[in-house]
Design a protein around this motif. Structure first.
Motif, PDB file in Angstrom:
ATOM      1  N   HIS A  98       0.457  -2.824  -1.813  1.00 22.99           N
ATOM      2  CA  HIS A  98       1.456  -2.049  -1.084  1.00 22.99           C
ATOM      3  C   HIS A  98       1.245  -0.551  -1.312  1.00 22.99           C
ATOM      4  O   HIS A  98       1.359   0.256  -0.382  1.00 22.99           O
ATOM      5  CB  HIS A  98       2.871  -2.454  -1.511  1.00 22.99           C
ATOM      6  CG  HIS A  98       3.210  -3.869  -1.214  1.00 22.99           C
ATOM      7  ND1 HIS A  98       3.504  -4.791  -2.196  1.00 22.99           N
ATOM      8  CD2 HIS A  98       3.281  -4.556  -0.032  1.00 22.99           C
ATOM      9  CE1 HIS A  98       3.766  -5.953  -1.646  1.00 22.99           C
ATOM     10  NE2 HIS A  98       3.634  -5.853  -0.332  1.00 22.99           N
ATOM     11  N   VAL A  99       0.956  -0.197  -2.566  1.00 25.11           N
ATOM     12  CA  VAL A  99       0.715   1.216  -2.882  1.00 25.11           C
ATOM     13  C   VAL A  99      -0.565   1.693  -2.197  1.00 25.11           C
ATOM     14  O   VAL A  99      -0.633   2.821  -1.692  1.00 25.11           O
ATOM     15  CB  VAL A  99       0.645   1.422  -4.409  1.00 25.11           C
ATOM     16  CG1 VAL A  99       0.299   2.877  -4.744  1.00 25.11           C
ATOM     17  CG2 VAL A  99       1.975   1.042  -5.065  1.00 25.11           C
ATOM     18  N   HIS A 153       4.449   4.669  -5.763  1.00 28.15           N
ATOM     19  CA  HIS A 153       5.124   3.498  -6.322  1.00 28.15           C
ATOM     20  C   HIS A 153       6.588   3.818  -6.600  1.00 28.15           C
ATOM     21  O   HIS A 153       7.497   3.042  -6.236  1.00 28.15           O
ATOM     22  CB  HIS A 153       4.410   3.062  -7.607  1.00 28.15           C
ATOM     23  CG  HIS A 153       4.915   1.775  -8.188  1.00 28.15           C
ATOM     24  ND1 HIS A 153       6.060   1.698  -8.950  1.00 28.15           N
ATOM     25  CD2 HIS A 153       4.431   0.502  -8.111  1.00 28.15           C
ATOM     26  CE1 HIS A 153       6.252   0.451  -9.329  1.00 28.15           C
ATOM     27  NE2 HIS A 153       5.291  -0.299  -8.826  1.00 28.15           N
ATOM     28  N   ALA A 194      12.373  -1.065  -2.306  1.00 24.78           N
ATOM     29  CA  ALA A 194      11.398  -2.151  -2.492  1.00 24.78           C
ATOM     30  C   ALA A 194      11.606  -2.768  -3.875  1.00 24.78           C
ATOM     31  O   ALA A 194      11.589  -2.052  -4.884  1.00 24.78           O
ATOM     32  CB  ALA A 194       9.983  -1.609  -2.367  1.00 24.78           C
ATOM     33  N   LEU A 239       0.226   2.526   1.370  1.00 22.52           N
ATOM     34  CA  LEU A 239       0.885   3.828   1.465  1.00 22.52           C
ATOM     35  C   LEU A 239      -0.129   4.953   1.275  1.00 22.52           C
ATOM     36  O   LEU A 239      -0.112   5.960   2.004  1.00 22.52           O
ATOM     37  CB  LEU A 239       1.984   3.948   0.404  1.00 22.52           C
ATOM     38  CG  LEU A 239       3.240   3.098   0.606  1.00 22.52           C
ATOM     39  CD1 LEU A 239       4.178   3.275  -0.578  1.00 22.52           C
ATOM     40  CD2 LEU A 239       3.946   3.463   1.901  1.00 22.52           C
ATOM     41  N   ALA A 241       3.045   1.169   7.088  1.00 26.93           N
ATOM     42  CA  ALA A 241       2.798   0.227   5.992  1.00 26.93           C
ATOM     43  C   ALA A 241       4.065  -0.572   5.736  1.00 26.93           C
ATOM     44  O   ALA A 241       5.169  -0.015   5.718  1.00 26.93           O
ATOM     45  CB  ALA A 241       2.391   0.983   4.733  1.00 26.93           C
ATOM     46  N   LEU A 270       6.424  -2.747   3.307  1.00 24.41           N
ATOM     47  CA  LEU A 270       6.748  -2.914   1.890  1.00 24.41           C
ATOM     48  C   LEU A 270       7.691  -4.100   1.719  1.00 24.41           C
ATOM     49  O   LEU A 270       8.362  -4.514   2.674  1.00 24.41           O
ATOM     50  CB  LEU A 270       7.408  -1.647   1.337  1.00 24.41           C
ATOM     51  CG  LEU A 270       6.624  -0.343   1.450  1.00 24.41           C
ATOM     52  CD1 LEU A 270       7.433   0.811   0.869  1.00 24.41           C
ATOM     53  CD2 LEU A 270       5.273  -0.456   0.754  1.00 24.41           C
ATOM     54  N   PRO A 271       7.763  -4.653   0.508  1.00 23.58           N
ATOM     55  CA  PRO A 271       8.723  -5.750   0.273  1.00 23.58           C
ATOM     56  C   PRO A 271      10.145  -5.291   0.574  1.00 23.58           C
ATOM     57  O   PRO A 271      10.475  -4.109   0.472  1.00 23.58           O
ATOM     58  CB  PRO A 271       8.541  -6.044  -1.224  1.00 23.58           C
ATOM     59  CG  PRO A 271       7.201  -5.510  -1.573  1.00 23.58           C
ATOM     60  CD  PRO A 271       6.975  -4.328  -0.689  1.00 23.58           C
ATOM     61  N   LEU A 308       6.745  -5.538  -5.484  1.00 24.86           N
ATOM     62  CA  LEU A 308       5.932  -4.385  -5.120  1.00 24.86           C
ATOM     63  C   LEU A 308       4.608  -4.437  -5.880  1.00 24.86           C
ATOM     64  O   LEU A 308       4.590  -4.390  -7.103  1.00 24.86           O
ATOM     65  CB  LEU A 308       6.688  -3.097  -5.460  1.00 24.86           C
ATOM     66  CG  LEU A 308       6.072  -1.782  -5.004  1.00 24.86           C
ATOM     67  CD1 LEU A 308       5.962  -1.711  -3.486  1.00 24.86           C
ATOM     68  CD2 LEU A 308       6.887  -0.606  -5.542  1.00 24.86           C
ATOM     69  N   ARG A 352      10.424   6.777   6.108  1.00 29.65           N
ATOM     70  CA  ARG A 352      10.845   5.402   6.315  1.00 29.65           C
ATOM     71  C   ARG A 352      11.098   5.171   7.796  1.00 29.65           C
ATOM     72  O   ARG A 352      11.711   6.001   8.485  1.00 29.65           O
ATOM     73  CB  ARG A 352      12.116   5.098   5.521  1.00 29.65           C
ATOM     74  CG  ARG A 352      12.593   3.679   5.672  1.00 29.65           C
ATOM     75  CD  ARG A 352      13.711   3.354   4.691  1.00 29.65           C
ATOM     76  NE  ARG A 352      14.128   1.970   4.825  1.00 29.65           N
ATOM     77  CZ  ARG A 352      14.883   1.341   3.927  1.00 29.65           C
ATOM     78  NH1 ARG A 352      15.291   1.982   2.851  1.00 29.65           N
ATOM     79  NH2 ARG A 352      15.220   0.091   4.112  1.00 29.65           N
ATOM     80  N   ALA A 376       8.547   4.180  -3.341  1.00 33.36           N
ATOM     81  CA  ALA A 376       8.803   2.871  -2.737  1.00 33.36           C
ATOM     82  C   ALA A 376       9.989   2.182  -3.415  1.00 33.36           C
ATOM     83  O   ALA A 376      10.822   1.552  -2.753  1.00 33.36           O
ATOM     84  CB  ALA A 376       7.557   1.990  -2.817  1.00 33.36           C
ATOM     85  N   ARG A 377      10.069   2.323  -4.727  1.00 31.72           N
ATOM     86  CA  ARG A 377      11.220   1.756  -5.443  1.00 31.72           C
ATOM     87  C   ARG A 377      12.511   2.442  -5.012  1.00 31.72           C
ATOM     88  O   ARG A 377      13.550   1.795  -4.847  1.00 31.72           O
ATOM     89  CB  ARG A 377      11.028   1.896  -6.957  1.00 31.72           C
ATOM     90  CG  ARG A 377       9.907   1.062  -7.552  1.00 31.72           C
ATOM     91  CD  ARG A 377      10.228  -0.428  -7.492  1.00 31.72           C
ATOM     92  NE  ARG A 377      11.467  -0.748  -8.180  1.00 31.72           N
ATOM     93  CZ  ARG A 377      11.561  -1.002  -9.485  1.00 31.72           C
ATOM     94  NH1 ARG A 377      10.470  -0.985 -10.241  1.00 31.72           N
ATOM     95  NH2 ARG A 377      12.724  -1.297 -10.034  1.00 31.72           N
TER      96      ARG A 377
END
Length: 345
Positions: free
Chosen positions: A308-309, A291, A299, A312, A325, A327-328, A304, A342, A294-295
């Motif tokens: 989504h997690v 998480h 994202a 991943l 995957a 993500l937003p 998020l 990424r 991703a931030r």
């Protein structure tokens, strides 16, 4: 000496506990539990705190208590009232709140008009985002070390119930933090009934926001129906117990987040994150690491979600050659040569 109403004393004591720590803190961003005092350090006279006040009973009682307590702790206290422009007469109401604040000795006093149109999410989310932006800007502009918010124990209980209904994890069940950055919530252990009684005892005419009783909003339905039903079934202690659950969960979540931050650093690689490193983490820590990463990738936090997690995590624990995957924010993450990295759309 005139006897102080118990409700007024309850609000003032909560504000005093918060501001005592604020007065002694060496930094406005220091996170201090309610009632705790940092070791050492002299009171810093003249530091400014701002109260966010809509004119409702909770924030009005908070503002009155802050006007009383702050000068006695060597602090200056001001007020910001945000005009969302969503109801007829909102500008006049904001002006009335500002006029009262000046008469109560608060300084500086500001009215902050905001535009909530065109923002993502529903009207509640848009108004909240605009409000916090305005409060943050006012704090920066005036050099305030803290912005005091009037959320009560009842608000915290409602937040926990809403989180349960959404299937939130520990972070959601932790409710509203006592402090995050400049935002400070002194009244999380004070009941809504006490703020209303405090206003009545002080002769303050509080505004009743019609949005608080509008069934179109989930929080309003929880306030009007769900929470009273729980109280009727389980007793009046439900509100305090839900708020206590938030406090206990917040302490656990803070520790897990700290562990996860260390694990994230340990899993970093030139490509992104090491799959082997991630696979060796307990699920509760790995999900936090993913998480947080991703931030970092960009994202947006509001978009998020758990799914989504999970996507991943499947690249780590359920790998069978699947694609990346999504993500937003248009971000994709794939697995390549033992690393999460990424990718490109």
């Amino acid at each position: 000496m005139a006897r102080i109403a118990p409700s007024v004393a309850a609000v003032r004591n909560a504000v005093r506990a918060a501001l005592r720590s604020e007065a002694r803190a060496g930094s406005g961003s220091l996170i201090t539990p309610a009632g705790a005092e940092p070791a050492g350090g002299a009171v810093s006279a003249g530091r400014l705190v701002l109260v966010a006040c809509s004119g409702g009973a909770d924030s009005l009682a908070l503002a009155a208590a802050t006007a009383f307590v702050a000068p006695r702790l060597g602090l200056r206290a001001g007020l910001v009232t945000v005009d969302h422009g969503l109801q007829d007469g909102s500008a006049a109401r904001a002006a009335a709140v500002a006029e009262w604040a000046r008469s109560a000795g608060l300084d500086p006093v500001e009215v902050a008009p905001v535009d909530v149109s065109g923002r993502p999410g529903g009207p509640e989310a848009a108004a909240r985002e605009a409000r916090y932006e305005a409060l943050s800007a006012a704090a920066e502009r005036n050099g305030a070390s803290a912005v005091l918010l009037g959320h009560t124990r009842d608000d915290q209980a409602e937040t926990v119930l809403l989180a349960l209904a959404r299937g939130a994890g520990p972070r959601g069940l932790a409710g509203m933090p006592y402090r995050r950055g400049r935002l400070l919530r002194p009244l999380l252990d004070v009941s809504r009934d006490d703020t209303r009684k405090a206003c009545a005892a002080l002769g303050l005419a509080a505004w009743a926001d019609p949005h608080n009783t509008d069934p179109a909003y989930a929080r309003s339905r929880v306030r009007a129906d769900a929470l009273p039903a729980l109280i009727a079934a389980l007793g009046p202690g439900v509100v305090a117990n839900l708020a206590r659950t938030a406090a206990l969960t917040a302490a656990d979540a803070a520790y897990l987040d700290q562990v996860a931050a260390e694990a994230l650093d340990a899993c970093r690689s030139a490509a992104g994150l090491s799959v082997a490193g991630l696979a060796g983490l307990p699920p509760a820590i790995r999900s936090r690491v993913l998480h947080a990463w991703a931030r970092e990738l960009g994202a947006p936090g509001a978009a998020l979600s758990h799914r989504h997690v999970v996507a991943l995590d499947a690249l780590v624990t359920g790998w069978h050659g699947q694609g990346p995957a999504a993500l937003p924010g248009g971000i994709v993450v794939g697995r390549r040569a033992g690393h999460l990295a990424r990718g490109e759309l």
